[in-house]
Design an enzyme around this catalytic site. Structure first.
Site, PDB file in Angstrom:
ATOM      1  N   ASP A   1       0.848  -1.193   0.000  1.00 45.23           N
ATOM      2  CA  ASP A   1       0.000   0.000   0.000  1.00 45.23           C
ATOM      3  C   ASP A   1       0.884   1.244   0.000  1.00 45.23           C
ATOM      4  OD1 ASP A   1      -2.124  -1.743   0.281  1.00 45.23           O
ATOM      5  OD2 ASP A   1      -2.311  -1.448   2.442  1.00 45.23           O
ATOM      6  N   ARG A   2       0.324   2.347  -0.488  1.00 51.65           N
ATOM      7  CA  ARG A   2       1.074   3.609  -0.572  1.00 51.65           C
ATOM      8  C   ARG A   2       1.754   3.966   0.764  1.00 51.65           C
ATOM      9  NH1 ARG A   2       1.038   8.413  -3.477  1.00 51.65           N
ATOM     10  NH2 ARG A   2      -0.594   7.673  -4.874  1.00 51.65           N
TER      11      ARG A   2
END
Length: 306
Positions: free
Chosen positions: A138-139
């Site tokens: 995830d970012r």
């Protein structure tokens, strides 16, 4: 072009299929790779003579495969920037991703992602710059990410991705203290019916999802967990620890609260143990805890019970 990651050598053994096409299938070539080998310039030599898919080999034959060149996708623009390379050989590239950067571009092509940076890095080294993302983060999760350098290496890694030959370990700081201190979270995960970008526990339609956790350190109001993924669902760790009442600090999407001590989820992929699919060597790769999580740890250690 770096030639060595496109050349594969085999000595034909007793248990190997003898027809070239069957041999390639046995050795984990996908149908699309066979198609590309045949139609996009791949070459096969047996005892130094070029051969086709229907050729029959004998035990002891020496086989040399030159994989076709790959055309990089135009969807991913090369963007120069610093990347932290943890491991690299002619088959794979493992990088330590900082928080705040996505793994792959979404629709908009202008934002910088790890795929853009890796593409520029490979072009600079005159290597195949097709992007083969094996594991994504995830970012706002930091840590180890794996890219394969060819589609063949990608398919070999994909086949071991959720087995003991490819172990993924994370560190997370969560609210509260978990009882028991270690265990298995076995809860099916599905798409949240209200917000499609979120996931939730769904006993009717969710996919089986398993996470092993172990408490490494306890603080007055929090814990440091080591987590091992046995499956690879989107947001798996975040959803699982939230489901047992201990969301990750800073994960406002799942905890429902903004935490001034941390501006992202305190989650880091810190270790990968990979049995290299070609050399069979055990790679034990680590990425140290990033600065923001080290600082959070100091804060948590210093807090009183609240």
């Amino acid at each position: 072009m770096n030639k060595n990651n496109r050349i594969l050598k085999f000595t034909i053994g007793e248990n190997d299929k003898k027809i070239i096409r069957k041999f390639l299938v046995q050795h984990k070539f996908s149908s699309s790779q066979l198609h590309n080998m045949k139609n996009k310039g791949g070459l096969i030599y047996v005892n130094h003579k070029q051969r086709h898919f229907n050729f029959k080999m004998k035990i002891g034959d020496q086989m040399l495969i030159i994989l076709n060149t790959e055309e990089p996708s135009d969807l991913i623009e090369p963007m120069k920037g610093k990347i932290d390379v943890v491991y690299e050989d002619s088959y794979l590239l493992v990088v330590n991703k900082p928080p705040g950067i996505a793994s792959l571009p979404a629709k908009a092509k202008d934002s910088q992602t790890m795929a853009n940076l890796v593409k520029a890095y490979l072009i600079e080294k005159n290597e195949n710059s097709s992007i083969h993302l094996v594991t994504r983060l995830d970012r706002n999760t930091s840590g180890l990410m794996v890219f394969a350098k060819t589609s063949y290496a990608h398919s070999l890694l994909d086949q071991i991705l959720h087995t003991e030959d490819f172990q993924k370990y994370y560190l997370a700081m969560v609210y509260g203290q978990i009882d028991p201190k270690e265990g298995l979270i076995d809860l099916p995960i599905g798409i949240d019916p209200i917000a499609f970008y979120m996931r939730n526990i769904d006993h009717d339609n969710g996919k089986p999802s398993k996470t092993i956790y172990e408490t490494l350190e306890t603080y007055p109001n929090a814990s440091l967990l080591k987590l091992k993924l046995l499956t690879g669902r989107t947001h798996q760790i975040r959803v699982h620890v939230n489901a047992i009442g201990h969301p990750i600090i800073g994960d406002d999407m799942y905890s429902g609260k903004v935490d001034t001590r941390m501006n992202r989820q305190a989650l880091h992929c810190y270790q990968l143990n990979i049995v290299h699919p070609v050399t069979k060597e055990l790679l034990k790769l680590q990425a140290p805890l990033p600065e923001d999580m080290v600082m959070l740890m100091g804060v948590l250690r210093g807090e009183k019970n609240g």
